[in-house]
Structures are given as structure tokens and as C-alpha cells.
Design a protein around this motif. Structure first.
Motif, PDB file in Angstrom:
ATOM      1  N   PRO A 169      54.086  36.495  42.210  1.00  0.00           N
ATOM      2  CA  PRO A 169      53.814  35.462  43.222  1.00  0.00           C
ATOM      3  C   PRO A 169      53.253  34.192  42.586  1.00  0.00           C
ATOM      4  N   PRO A 170      53.229  33.096  43.347  1.00  0.00           N
ATOM      5  CA  PRO A 170      52.646  31.860  42.812  1.00  0.00           C
ATOM      6  C   PRO A 170      51.199  32.089  42.396  1.00  0.00           C
ATOM      7  N   ASP A 171      50.736  31.327  41.427  1.00  0.00           N
ATOM      8  CA  ASP A 171      49.395  31.556  40.859  1.00  0.00           C
ATOM      9  C   ASP A 171      48.320  31.590  41.938  1.00  0.00           C
ATOM     10  N   GLU A 172      48.482  30.800  42.991  1.00  0.00           N
ATOM     11  CA  GLU A 172      47.430  30.763  44.023  1.00  0.00           C
ATOM     12  C   GLU A 172      47.442  32.059  44.853  1.00  0.00           C
ATOM     13  N   SER A 181      48.028  35.177  43.339  1.00  0.00           N
ATOM     14  CA  SER A 181      48.152  36.228  42.320  1.00  0.00           C
ATOM     15  C   SER A 181      46.782  36.864  42.093  1.00  0.00           C
ATOM     16  N   PRO A 182      46.451  37.908  42.882  1.00  0.00           N
ATOM     17  CA  PRO A 182      45.090  38.468  42.831  1.00  0.00           C
ATOM     18  C   PRO A 182      44.687  39.021  41.469  1.00  0.00           C
ATOM     19  N   ASN A 183      45.660  39.484  40.661  1.00  0.00           N
ATOM     20  CA  ASN A 183      45.278  40.100  39.381  1.00  0.00           C
ATOM     21  C   ASN A 183      45.159  39.091  38.244  1.00  0.00           C
ATOM     22  N   SER A 184      45.701  37.881  38.427  1.00  0.00           N
ATOM     23  CA  SER A 184      45.817  36.966  37.279  1.00  0.00           C
ATOM     24  C   SER A 184      44.495  36.581  36.627  1.00  0.00           C
ATOM     25  N   ALA A 185      43.498  36.236  37.446  1.00  0.00           N
ATOM     26  CA  ALA A 185      42.245  35.710  36.849  1.00  0.00           C
ATOM     27  C   ALA A 185      41.639  36.755  35.909  1.00  0.00           C
ATOM     28  N   GLN A 186      41.503  37.980  36.411  1.00  0.00           N
ATOM     29  CA  GLN A 186      40.882  39.029  35.589  1.00  0.00           C
ATOM     30  C   GLN A 186      41.767  39.393  34.389  1.00  0.00           C
ATOM     31  N   SER A 187      43.077  39.503  34.632  1.00  0.00           N
ATOM     32  CA  SER A 187      43.993  39.858  33.523  1.00  0.00           C
ATOM     33  C   SER A 187      43.965  38.771  32.447  1.00  0.00           C
ATOM     34  N   SER A 188      43.816  37.522  32.866  1.00  0.00           N
ATOM     35  CA  SER A 188      43.749  36.438  31.866  1.00  0.00           C
ATOM     36  C   SER A 188      42.427  36.518  31.107  1.00  0.00           C
ATOM     37  N   ALA A 189      41.319  36.785  31.829  1.00  0.00           N
ATOM     38  CA  ALA A 189      39.998  36.864  31.171  1.00  0.00           C
ATOM     39  C   ALA A 189      39.980  38.002  30.149  1.00  0.00           C
ATOM     40  N   TRP A 190      40.747  39.070  30.428  1.00  0.00           N
ATOM     41  CA  TRP A 190      40.770  40.215  29.512  1.00  0.00           C
ATOM     42  C   TRP A 190      41.862  40.111  28.454  1.00  0.00           C
ATOM     43  N   ILE A 202      45.006  40.067  28.786  1.00  0.00           N
ATOM     44  CA  ILE A 202      46.236  40.836  29.106  1.00  0.00           C
ATOM     45  C   ILE A 202      47.330  39.843  29.471  1.00  0.00           C
ATOM     46  N   LYS A 203      47.011  38.930  30.362  1.00  0.00           N
ATOM     47  CA  LYS A 203      47.967  37.898  30.788  1.00  0.00           C
ATOM     48  C   LYS A 203      47.654  36.626  29.999  1.00  0.00           C
ATOM     49  N   ARG A 204      48.606  36.213  29.127  1.00  0.00           N
ATOM     50  CA  ARG A 204      48.371  35.043  28.264  1.00  0.00           C
ATOM     51  C   ARG A 204      48.800  33.745  28.942  1.00  0.00           C
ATOM     52  N   PHE A 205      49.793  33.840  29.840  1.00  0.00           N
ATOM     53  CA  PHE A 205      50.248  32.660  30.580  1.00  0.00           C
ATOM     54  C   PHE A 205      50.373  33.049  32.042  1.00  0.00           C
ATOM     55  N   SER A 206      50.208  32.100  32.921  1.00  0.00           N
ATOM     56  CA  SER A 206      50.232  32.433  34.358  1.00  0.00           C
ATOM     57  C   SER A 206      51.663  32.701  34.822  1.00  0.00           C
ATOM     58  N   ASN A 207      51.787  33.311  36.001  1.00  0.00           N
ATOM     59  CA  ASN A 207      53.102  33.611  36.586  1.00  0.00           C
ATOM     60  C   ASN A 207      53.939  32.327  36.660  1.00  0.00           C
TER      61      ASN A 207
END
Ligand code: 3HC
Length: 311
Positions: A199-202, A204-213, A215-220
Motif C-alpha cells: 500500500p502507499p506509504d501513508e 503502510s502500518p509495518n513500514s516505520a518499524q521495519s525501516s527502523a530495524w 528490514i525495509k531499506r526503501f519505502s513501498n
């Protein structure tokens, strides 16, 4: 967790290090990795169905051999990913039970039908192309086993993408009927391929935490944009038109602008109401049942081996 364990983990992540199976990790880190890696593995296994459907009907021995190799690769990718998830404490049996019960997901993209041979080419170019765009950054994921699984998977994915492109080019430059078949496949697979990135970044419930850890290097949205920028020139080379009249180069952004994605279609599919959701899971459950004897035989053989070595 003792502060030293949490501090140790935080320091490793801050230093862009790798977390390994025996390292301490927050429960949430373990949980979100099991969620994502299991889903990734399920996507590979379910993804064998739309293309497998064409192995017996490929138009030449060469195309059949390539498609057979690709589908076998997808099975292998699934097994690497299940093995990576098992290092986090969830067994393969449990993941498959959750998939069959609809309690773990697989990628939305595999809920669409493959009515013509050109679909196999469009999947190679678009779906495997999108998978590569999403997977290359995952080779630098903070969790070691997942990052290492991605290195090998990305190499094989490149072959999948190139054979799809080459097959589409042959169709596009073929008879008018073949060109029309290739264009029809692109019309059907383009938008669902953009939805693969999530889904769009706004939303995307998992993105913030996955990026902080790490796991996710670039946003959706960043990866989706990267994929669009790669595909537009390739579509021109293919002589095929992407089904988006809003596609145009934006010199300020240095990216292609593109049209609005129909997220209701995406959410309908995630709710299980896609064209093929029920069929894909039913086929998977049936394959699991049909393969029970293989698992039993392998387990029996392993037990006999162990007894022999033990004696
Ligand atoms: N299909 C199904 N579910 C999706 C989805 C998709 N295309 N995109 C997002 N979702 C789900 C997420 O899983 C999440 O639900 P959950 O919390 O119940 O798991 C919800 O929608 C919200 O999305 P988020 O953006 O918050 O979720 P993530 O941070 O996990 O981002 C993702 C989604 C980008 C797909 C990420 O999970 C990811 O990078 N996964 C690994 C890549 C992957 O799974 N690829 C499968 C593609 S197919 C493939 O690789 C096969 C190849 O051989 C063709």
C-alpha cells in the motif's frame, strides 16, 4: 530484556550489522520477520501455479525447458525462505498450516488468471521484474539468513525477468495476433504489478518499524517508483504500450509520473475476493495432501538412516 541485550541489539542495528539466529532479538523483530519471510516463501510456492499451468502447453521445447526451470527455481526460492523463517522458530509445517488456513498471506499478484501464453512472458518481465526491485534491497536486510537467501534468489530472478522480456519481444515482433496477445497481457498485469510493492506509504502500518530495524531499506512508494522508471523505457523497446495515460516524464522529479492505483482492488484481493484466491489455496492444499506419501517416505528413510548410523 536486560538493558545490555536490548542495547546490544540496538548497537548492531545502528551499526548496520547483521542479526544472526543465536543473537538476542526483540520479540517484535522476530515476529515481523516470521510474518514477512513466511509470506515471501508462500508467494514463491503459490506463484508456481499461474505459470505451471502453461508447462504442458508451451509453444516450443525451448520455451517449455525455460518455463520448467523457472517454476523449479520458484520452488527452491520457497524452500530457502522457509528455511530462513525456521531459524526464527516457526516450523515449515506450521507455516504451511497457516497458509492453508488463510492465516498467513501470499502476494496479491498470484490471484490473477493466466489465460494466454503471453501471460507467462508478462509475469517474467513485470512480476519477476518487480520482485527483483523489491528483493535487491533485501540482500542488505538486518537479519542474516534472510539477506543471504536473497543473494541467490536475486541471481535466479534476473534470469526469470530476462526470459520474460525476450519472450514478450518475440511476441511483440511476431504476427499481429501475437502482438495483440502480448499487449493484452501487459494491459492485465501492469497495475497488479504496481500493487505488489504494498500500500502507499501513508497506509503502510509495518513500514516505520521495519525501516527502523533495517528490514525495509526503501519505502513501498520509493520501490514502486523505481520499478515504473525501469519499465517505461523497456516497454518502448518492446513496442508495447503501458495501460496508463497519465504516464509522463517529470523533469523536476527526475521520475515518471503515473496514474492513480485502484487500491480497492488490492484490498478486495487481500480479503480473499480476487479472481483466483480460492482456487490457488485449494490447489495448494490438494498438492500438500497428494505429497503426504513423499514426506512420510522421506521421514521413514531418514529414521532408518539414523538407526543404521546409530547402531
Ligand atoms: N500482497 C499481499 N499482502 C500484501 C501486499 C501484497 N502485494 N503488500 C502488502 N501486503 C500486506 C502486508 O503483508 C501487511 O499485512 P500483514 O501486516 O498482515 O502482513 C499489509 O498488507 C500492510 O502492508 P505493509 O506495507 O505495512 O507491509 P510490509 O511492511 O510487510 O510491506 C511488502 C509489504 C513490501 C510486500 C513486504 O512484506 C516485503 O518486502 N515482502 C518481501 C517481498 C515479497 O513478499 N515479495 C513477494 C512478491 S512475489 C515473489 O517474490 C515471487 C517471485 O518469484 C515472482
Amino acid at each position: 530484556a536486560s538493558t545490555t541485550e536490548q542495547d546490544g541489539f540496538d548497537a548492531l542495528i545502528a551499526a548496520d550489522g547483521r542479526i544472526e539466529p543465536r543473537d538476542w532479538m526483540p520479540d517484535g523483530y522476530r515476529k515481523t520477520l516470521i510474518r514477512q519471510i513466511a509470506q515471501h516463501g508462500h508467494s514463491e510456492i503459490i506463484g508456481m501455479q499461474p505459470e505451471g499451468n502453461w508447462i504442458t502447453r508451451a509453444p516450443s521445447l525451448r520455451r517449455k525447458a525455460i518455463l520448467l526451470a523457472k517454476v523449479q527455481d520458484e520452488a527452491g526460492h520457497g524452500l530457502y525462505l522457509y528455511s530462513a523463517a525456521e531459524t526464527l522458530g516457526m516450523s515449515r509445517e506450521e507455516m504451511l498450516d497457516l497458509l492453508h488456513a488463510g492465516r498467513q498471506k501470499y502476494s496479491s499478484i498470484f490471484n490473477y488468471p493466466t489465460p494466454t501464453w503471453a501471460d507467462v512472458a508478462a509475469i517474467g518481465w513485470l512480476v519477476d521484474g518487480a520482485a527483483i526491485t523489491n528483493q535487491v534491497p533485501l540482500t542488505r536486510c538486518s537479519y542474516g539468513p534472510y539477506a543471504r537467501a536473497m543473494v541467490r534468489i536475486c541471481k535466479e530472478e534476473s534470469f526469470h525477468q530476462r526470459q520474460g522480456f525476450e519472450s514478450l519481444l518475440a511476441l511483440s515482433n511476431g504476427t499481429p495476433e501475437q502482438h495483440a496477445m502480448a499487449q493484452d497481457a501487459i494491459d492485465r498485469w501492469w497495475w497488479p504489478s504496481l500493487m505488489m510493492f504494498g500500500p502507499p506509504d501513508e497506509n503502510s502500518p509495518n513500514s516505520a518499524q521495519s525501516s527502523a530495524w533495517g528490514i525495509k531499506r526503501f519505502s513501498n512508494d520509493e520501490l514502486r517508483q523505481r520499478f515504473v522508471d525501469i519499465c517505461v523505457p523497456q516497454a518502448e523497446t518492446l513496442g508495447l504500450t503501458l495501460p496508463d495515460t497519465d504516464l509522463r516524464w517529470n523533469a523536476e522529479r527526475n521520475h515518471y509520473d503515473f496514474g492513480v492505483i485502484d487500491w480497492t482492488e488490492f484490498h478486495e484481493i487481500l480479503k480473499g475476493n480476487g479472481p483466483c484466491n480460492r482456487q490457488r489455496v485449494a490447489t495448494r492444499r490438494q498438492a500438500h495432501a497428494d505429497g503426504a506419501w513423499v514426506r512420510e517416505a522421506a521421514a521413514e528413510y531418514a529414521a532408518k538412516q539414523a538407526a543404521r548410523e546409530g547402531s
